[in-house]
Scaffold this active site. Structure first.
Site, PDB file in Angstrom:
ATOM      1  N   ASP A 176     -24.136  10.085  -5.348  1.00 44.17           N
ATOM      2  CA  ASP A 176     -23.066   9.295  -5.968  1.00 44.17           C
ATOM      3  C   ASP A 176     -22.125  10.193  -6.796  1.00 44.17           C
ATOM      4  O   ASP A 176     -21.083  10.595  -6.309  1.00 44.17           O
ATOM      5  CB  ASP A 176     -23.672   8.176  -6.822  1.00 44.17           C
ATOM      6  N   ASP A 177     -22.511  10.481  -8.027  1.00 46.01           N
ATOM      7  CA  ASP A 177     -21.701  11.301  -8.953  1.00 46.01           C
ATOM      8  C   ASP A 177     -22.679  12.233  -9.688  1.00 46.01           C
ATOM      9  O   ASP A 177     -23.009  11.989 -10.858  1.00 46.01           O
ATOM     10  CB  ASP A 177     -20.995  10.394  -9.965  1.00 46.01           C
TER      11      ASP A 177
ATOM     12  N   GLU B 210     -24.448  -3.444  -6.100  1.00 46.54           N
ATOM     13  CA  GLU B 210     -24.804  -2.461  -7.134  1.00 46.54           C
ATOM     14  C   GLU B 210     -24.742  -3.228  -8.454  1.00 46.54           C
ATOM     15  O   GLU B 210     -25.781  -3.623  -8.987  1.00 46.54           O
ATOM     16  CB  GLU B 210     -23.822  -1.280  -7.114  1.00 46.54           C
TER      17      GLU B 210
HETATM   18  N1  ADE Z   1     -17.042   5.212  -8.549  1.00 47.42           N
HETATM   19  C1  ADE Z   1     -17.767   6.300  -8.766  1.00 47.42           C
HETATM   20  N2  ADE Z   1     -19.069   6.012  -8.856  1.00 47.42           N
HETATM   21  C2  ADE Z   1     -19.178   4.673  -8.670  1.00 47.42           C
HETATM   22  C3  ADE Z   1     -20.252   3.765  -8.650  1.00 47.42           C
HETATM   23  N3  ADE Z   1     -21.516   4.159  -8.805  1.00 47.42           N
HETATM   24  N4  ADE Z   1     -19.976   2.467  -8.450  1.00 47.42           N
HETATM   25  C4  ADE Z   1     -18.712   2.063  -8.275  1.00 47.42           C
HETATM   26  N5  ADE Z   1     -17.669   2.876  -8.292  1.00 47.42           N
HETATM   27  C5  ADE Z   1     -17.895   4.183  -8.478  1.00 47.42           C
HETATM   28 ZN    ZN Z   2     -20.474   5.306  -5.434  1.00 44.64          ZN
END
Ligand code: ADE
Ligand code: ZN
Length: 328
Positions: free
Chosen positions: A273-274, A195
């Site tokens: 993800d978030d 990432e």
């Molecule tokens: N924790 C929450 N979202 C994340 C992300 N995209 N990359 C790494 N850690 C995370």
């Molecule tokens: Zn993540």
């Protein structure tokens, strides 16, 4: 019917990262914590880059202080999941935020989270499983404590260990002890790699941690030998295109390597993800992907079959989810 209405499997969702800003503001009010610095004028989370995102994330998480807070959070998140047609979700949950890595405290938090999840399974029809999450920038010692929490509660609900956090800190192999402990406890393994780290980080993850899946993994596209390896070993990527675009890895969905990885034979899946941090939902991810690549129902059905195969749940649950997925 639009592709956004299809039933969905989500393999990569951070429990704290899915907390809606209104929910966090409400808790901050109740606990008299001043979090005004982490929100923008529209009330959303405000951050400038990945490391800043992690700081804002941890500030928001600081108001989640009791098992009851996490139970309320779980309910709020699963309501969103259900509204997005998600039928199965794997959530990353950190003992660091749930009792500070202490096993007895962790059990209490987990009990509250699981109770909320069981209720949501009954009345919302969404199945949740947990992946214990060491936070990479908290270091290998805290990761060991998280892995112990994972090993002590491994079973049909806690199904894996998956590291998140700042990929710029140290190496994947620094966390081998924690991953070995989890593997010995029968847990499945994943880690964020490729990432904010390049292909080398993904090589390290499969070589040094022996993970079965990779969180993101998209920067594997920069190394053709790695793409071949992932395809040959059928290592599944938990791709989160909307997250990658907002955090500046790619300018837009068209430029995202999801399609290229799929076309090279790498098993790819899609998650949020978030979601509130990245102004996204599972429906939006499907919509943006359909627009960018012209993918249709069958492409998304295949994506969900890939996710079902790579899910960390037991076989009885997989069979149950498979039936729901096939229901027209
Ligand atoms: N924790 C929450 N979202 C994340 C992300 N995209 N990359 C790494 N850690 C995370
Ligand atoms: Zn993540």
């Amino acid at each position: 019917m639009s592709v956004t209405d299809l039933p969905k499997i989500e393999l990569h969702l951070h429990l704290e990262g899915a907390a809606p800003p209104d929910f966090i503001r409400q808790l901050a009010g109740e606990k008299k914590v001043d979090l005004s610095g982490i929100f923008d004028a529209d009330g959303g989370y405000a951050f400038d880059n990945f490391v800043h995102f992690l700081q804002v994330y941890e500030a928001a998480t600081s108001v989640l202080q009791t098992p009851e807070d996490f139970a309320r959070l779980t309910r709020a998140i699963l309501e969103q999941s259900a509204a997005n047609g998600v039928i199965y979700t794997e959530a990353f949950i950190s003992p660091d935020f749930c009792g500070g890595g202490d096993v007895a405290a962790w059990r209490e938090y987990l009990h509250a989270i699981q109770e909320a999840a069981t209720r949501a399974e009954t009345d919302l029809g969404v199945v949740m499983r947990g992946i214990v999450t060491p936070v990479r920038h908290f270091g290998p010692d805290k990761a060991k404590r998280s892995a112990l929490c994972a090993a002590e509660t491994a079973g049909d609900w806690i199904v894996g260990l998956g590291m998140g956090g700042d990929e710029g800190q140290g190496h994947q192999g620094d966390f081998a002890y924690a991953f070995d402990m989890a593997r010995e406890a029968g847990l499945h393994l994943t880690t964020h790699a490729g990432e904010f780290g390049g292909p080398e980080s993904v090589w390290e993850a499969i070589r040094d941690l022996k993970v079965e899946r990779i969180g993101h993994g998209v920067r594997a596209i920069e190394d053709p030998a790695l793409v071949q390896e992932l395809a040959a070993r059928q290592i599944t990527l938990e791709c989160c295109p909307g997250s990658n675009v907002v955090l500046g890895l790619y300018p837009d969905f068209e430029a995202h390597p999801l399609r290229a990885l799929r076309d090279a034979g790498v098993p790819v899946t899609v998650s949020t993800d978030d979601p509130p941090f990245f102004h996204t939902t599972m429906r939006r991810e499907y919509d943006m992907i359909a627009q960018a690549y012209g993918w249709e129902d069958d492409d998304f059905r295949a994506l969900n079959q890939t996710a079902l195969k790579a899910a960390f749940c037991d076989e009885a649950t997989r069979t149950r989810i498979s039936k729901t997925l096939e229901t027209p």
